[in-house]
Enzyme design. Structure first.
Site, PDB file in Angstrom:
ATOM      1  CE  LYS A 280      -0.952  -0.153   4.991  1.00 61.06           C
ATOM      2  NZ  LYS A 280       0.028   1.104   5.819  1.00 61.06           N
TER       3      LYS A 280
ATOM      4  NE  ARG B  69      -1.873   0.559  11.734  1.00 62.77           N
ATOM      5  CZ  ARG B  69      -0.759   0.650  10.879  1.00 62.77           C
ATOM      6  NH1 ARG B  69      -0.636   2.508  10.490  1.00 62.77           N
ATOM      7  NH2 ARG B  69       0.153   0.419  10.896  1.00 62.77           N
TER       8      ARG B  69
ATOM      9  NE  ARG C  73       9.135  -3.246   5.155  1.00 58.23           N
ATOM     10  CZ  ARG C  73       7.272  -2.431   5.942  1.00 58.23           C
ATOM     11  NH1 ARG C  73       6.410  -1.870   4.636  1.00 58.23           N
ATOM     12  NH2 ARG C  73       7.018  -2.948   6.413  1.00 58.23           N
TER      13      ARG C  73
ATOM     14  NE  ARG D  63       9.123  -0.593   8.286  1.00 62.72           N
ATOM     15  CZ  ARG D  63       8.089   0.103   8.407  1.00 62.72           C
ATOM     16  NH1 ARG D  63       7.381   0.791   7.190  1.00 62.72           N
ATOM     17  NH2 ARG D  63       6.839  -0.256   9.158  1.00 62.72           N
TER      18      ARG D  63
ATOM     19  NE  ARG E 137       4.429  -4.168  12.257  1.00 59.80           N
ATOM     20  CZ  ARG E 137       5.436  -4.101  11.177  1.00 59.80           C
ATOM     21  NH1 ARG E 137       5.142  -3.030   9.937  1.00 59.80           N
ATOM     22  NH2 ARG E 137       6.182  -4.945  11.207  1.00 59.80           N
TER      23      ARG E 137
HETATM   24  P1  AMP Z   1       2.873   1.210   8.884  1.00 55.80           P
HETATM   25  O1  AMP Z   1       4.290   2.368   8.219  1.00 55.80           O
HETATM   26  O2  AMP Z   1       1.760   1.840   8.626  1.00 55.80           O
HETATM   27  O3  AMP Z   1       3.048   0.730   8.786  1.00 55.80           O
HETATM   28  O4  AMP Z   1       3.122   2.305  10.658  1.00 55.80           O
HETATM   29  C1  AMP Z   1       4.350   2.011  11.750  1.00 55.80           C
HETATM   30  C2  AMP Z   1       4.046   1.700  12.817  1.00 55.80           C
HETATM   31  O5  AMP Z   1       3.041   3.319  13.268  1.00 55.80           O
HETATM   32  C3  AMP Z   1       2.999   1.156  13.601  1.00 55.80           C
HETATM   33  O6  AMP Z   1       2.626  -0.231  13.562  1.00 55.80           O
HETATM   34  C4  AMP Z   1       2.525   1.760  14.314  1.00 55.80           C
HETATM   35  O7  AMP Z   1       2.391   1.390  16.049  1.00 55.80           O
HETATM   36  C5  AMP Z   1       2.547   3.057  14.016  1.00 55.80           C
HETATM   37  N1  AMP Z   1       1.183   4.070  13.590  1.00 55.80           N
HETATM   38  C6  AMP Z   1       0.656   4.106  12.180  1.00 55.80           C
HETATM   39  N2  AMP Z   1      -0.449   4.552  12.424  1.00 55.80           N
HETATM   40  C7  AMP Z   1      -1.261   4.446  13.119  1.00 55.80           C
HETATM   41  C8  AMP Z   1      -2.648   4.497  13.482  1.00 55.80           C
HETATM   42  N3  AMP Z   1      -2.901   5.074  12.572  1.00 55.80           N
HETATM   43  N4  AMP Z   1      -3.242   4.639  14.676  1.00 55.80           N
HETATM   44  C9  AMP Z   1      -1.904   3.887  15.431  1.00 55.80           C
HETATM   45  N5  AMP Z   1      -0.544   3.809  15.436  1.00 55.80           N
HETATM   46  C10 AMP Z   1       0.026   3.682  13.800  1.00 55.80           C
END
Ligand code: AMP
Length: 198
Positions: free
Chosen positions: A17, A92, A131, A137, A148
């Protein structure tokens, strides 16, 4: 050219995404608003927010809703998001959907489309493992990845029960080449009258 479009891209981690979101946003001339990117940038810069969320991201947990929603409201209030935006990683959970609804309603706006990238769990896991080696990461350990994906299934997937009845969800098969998937997304948006102005 900028075409007005208020979009959300949803999918499990590893669904692609992020990559697809950038492609769509660039074509429409709208900014990507990725909460994950915002958090990671703050961690890298060592800001107060960054220090607050480091452990949460490393554990693969969610940052508190109020904090996350406040950050998104700030970002969407910037000039470049006035004509449209593509949200990636927010909302989320259903609380965040309520926060976003309230904020957008206050501006007389709503989401035009929710792009759901459909990818089987096994495919997500193998893409994330790749990745992890490529980008290093810190939240891409096998335990954090599984955690996750569980959070996605239990907390994020339910947002589709809220958006579904609004008739704005486009489910896109997320397995294929990058270009194939981009084409599928454009076709779905086009069918909604969301086209890139040329
Ligand atoms: P992502 O890059 O979208 O996978 O986000 C990485 C991490 O950031 C997630 O595993 C959460 O710890 C935090 N995070 C990102 N977006 C949100 C959100 N909308 N609400 C809460 N935590 C978030």
């Amino acid at each position: 050219m900028t075409a007005s479009a208020r979009l959300l891209i949803v999918g499990p981690q590893g669904s692609g995404k992020g990559t697809q979101g950038v492609r769509i946003a660039e074509s429409f001339g709208i900014p990507v608003v990725s909460t994950g990117d915002i958090f990671r940038a703050n961690i890298k810069e060592g800001t107060e927010l960054g220090q607050q969320v480091t452990a949460i991201l490393d554990a693969g947990d969610l940052v508190p809703d109020e904090l996350t929603s406040a950050i998104v409201r700030d970002r969407l209030s910037q000039d470049d998001a006035a004509a449209g935006f593509l949200l990636d990683g927010y909302p989320r959970n259903t609380h965040q959907v309520e926060h976003l609804d309230e904020f957008l309603a206050g501006r007389g706006e709503s989401l035009d489309a929710v792009i759901l990238l459909d990818v089987p769990r096994e495919e997500s896991i193998s893409r994330l493992a790749l990745r992890a080696t490529e980008q290093g990461r810190t939240d891409d350990t096998p335990e954090a990845i599984a955690h996750r994906l569980d959070i996605y299934e239990h907390e994020t997937a339910p947002i589709l029960s809220v958006y579904g009845p609004r008739g704005i969800v486009d489910t896109i098969d997320g397995v294929g080449t990058l270009d194939e998937i981009t084409e599928r997304i454009f076709a779905a948006l086009d069918a909604r009258g969301l086209r890139v102005a040329v």
